[in-house]
Design a protein around this motif. Structure first.
Motif, mmCIF file in Angstrom:
data_model
loop_
_atom_site.group_PDB
_atom_site.id
_atom_site.type_symbol
_atom_site.label_atom_id
_atom_site.label_comp_id
_atom_site.label_asym_id
_atom_site.label_seq_id
_atom_site.Cartn_x
_atom_site.Cartn_y
_atom_site.Cartn_z
ATOM 1 N N GLU A 166 25.004 47.751 7.915
ATOM 2 C CA GLU A 166 25.467 48.929 8.908
ATOM 3 C C GLU A 166 25.055 48.654 10.128
ATOM 4 O O GLU A 166 23.883 47.951 10.532
ATOM 5 N N ASP A 167 25.587 49.477 11.145
ATOM 6 C CA ASP A 167 25.308 49.558 12.444
ATOM 7 C C ASP A 167 23.852 50.275 12.467
ATOM 8 O O ASP A 167 23.494 51.070 11.953
ATOM 9 N N ALA A 168 23.019 49.697 13.845
ATOM 10 C CA ALA A 168 21.884 50.551 13.897
ATOM 11 C C ALA A 168 22.034 52.281 14.175
ATOM 12 O O ALA A 168 23.151 52.336 14.642
ATOM 13 N N PRO A 169 21.148 52.932 13.458
ATOM 14 C CA PRO A 169 21.379 54.423 13.444
ATOM 15 C C PRO A 169 21.445 55.117 14.754
ATOM 16 O O PRO A 169 21.964 56.134 14.909
ATOM 17 N N PHE A 170 20.874 54.444 15.610
ATOM 18 C CA PHE A 170 20.903 55.208 16.831
ATOM 19 C C PHE A 170 20.183 54.011 18.155
ATOM 20 O O PHE A 170 19.781 52.907 17.536
ATOM 21 N N ASN A 171 20.376 54.252 19.410
ATOM 22 C CA ASN A 171 19.852 53.435 20.149
ATOM 23 C C ASN A 171 18.532 53.979 20.903
ATOM 24 O O ASN A 171 18.002 55.077 20.882
ATOM 25 N N ARG A 172 17.737 53.031 21.626
ATOM 26 C CA ARG A 172 16.392 53.310 22.005
ATOM 27 C C ARG A 172 16.366 54.076 23.153
ATOM 28 O O ARG A 172 17.200 53.795 24.036
ATOM 29 N N LYS A 173 15.391 55.054 23.455
ATOM 30 C CA LYS A 173 15.568 55.957 24.374
ATOM 31 C C LYS A 173 15.085 54.949 25.690
ATOM 32 O O LYS A 173 15.578 55.181 26.784
ATOM 33 N N SER A 174 14.241 53.999 25.598
ATOM 34 C CA SER A 174 13.615 53.190 26.567
ATOM 35 C C SER A 174 14.717 52.448 27.289
ATOM 36 O O SER A 174 14.759 52.343 28.502
ATOM 37 N N ASP A 175 15.746 51.630 26.524
ATOM 38 C CA ASP A 175 16.441 50.815 27.272
ATOM 39 C C ASP A 175 17.931 50.646 26.701
ATOM 40 O O ASP A 175 18.686 50.000 27.005
ATOM 41 N N GLY A 176 18.055 51.645 25.665
ATOM 42 C CA GLY A 176 19.418 51.879 24.995
ATOM 43 C C GLY A 176 19.885 50.743 24.107
ATOM 44 O O GLY A 176 20.974 50.724 23.655
ATOM 45 N N SER A 177 18.857 50.150 23.703
ATOM 46 C CA SER A 177 19.101 48.718 22.735
ATOM 47 C C SER A 177 19.268 49.508 21.487
ATOM 48 O O SER A 177 18.680 50.644 21.088
#
Length: 213
Positions: A166-177
């Motif tokens: 599955e896709d990663a559940p969310f993106n990091r706040k720090s860099d959007g990855s």
């Protein structure tokens, strides 16, 4: 900057609930030399032992001084007669947690730096890396892992959990990855190597399952 709570456990517990990242000085009502610094989430100052009756936090011989920062509690200590030593001691359990958090934050920064270098530079470092994670003692054992291994594993996964697909559940706040966590198939504590061949990028659910499922 700080709040003294005397004779009101309900008010104290409400403060803890509203300030989970705050700090507390546990001291005697006499404000003598016993002034122990704790984090808000320390069980010794937020959970009564089974044999204790209610009111033990602030309603008998102890008071609690609360602040969102350690600096606030240092000010309280100076305001109440401290000259050199602001606290009589710092809770050992809280010190250990702070050290572990600092180690985690330092490693996260190294991973971020490794992710920014070009792939060929990172692979050059990997080619000269023997995969043996050197351990060091910081109250507990932590491992000095390669940030390049983490960065390369995440790049290989390309935002897709390598267990469930599955896709990663969310993106990091720090860099959007995409947020995935790097897991060692054979744990480092069991002499597993810190190499790409022994790592897998997992979503948080699959990572918890790998450890506890």
């Amino acid at each position: 900057m700080y709040k003294e709570i005397v004779g009101d456990d309900k008010k104290y517990l409400n403060w803890l609930a509203q300030n989970p990242d705050g700090y507390v000085v546990n001291c005697l009502t006499t404000k003598d030399d016993y002034r122990v610094l704790h984090r808000s989430d320390c069980r010794s100052i937020n959970t009564l032992i089974s044999s204790a009756s209610e009111g033990g936090f602030t309603e008998r011989k102890y008071i609690k001084v609360c602040s969102s920062t350690v600096e606030g509690l240092k000010k309280w200590s100076v305001d109440n007669g401290a000259k050199e030593q602001c606290f009589s001691s710092i809770c050992k359990h809280c010190m250990k947690k702070d050290q572990q958090q600092q180690e985690f934050e330092k490693f996260a920064q190294l991973v971020a730096e490794a992710s920014k270098v070009n792939a060929s530079t990172r692979k050059d470092k990997l080619n000269s890396y023997d995969g043996v994670a050197r351990s060091k003692v910081v109250e507990t054992i932590v491992y000095s892992r390669s940030p390049e291994v983490v960065a390369e594993t995440l790049e290989r996964a390309n935002g897709i959990c390598e267990e469930c697909g599955e896709d990663a559940p969310f993106n990091r706040k720090s860099d959007g990855s995409p947020y995935l966590e790097v897991h060692h198939v054979i744990p480092l504590s069991q002499s597993g190597l810190d190499l790409l061949s022994n790592t897998i990028a997992l979503c948080p659910n699959c990572h918890r399952q790998a450890h506890f499922g």
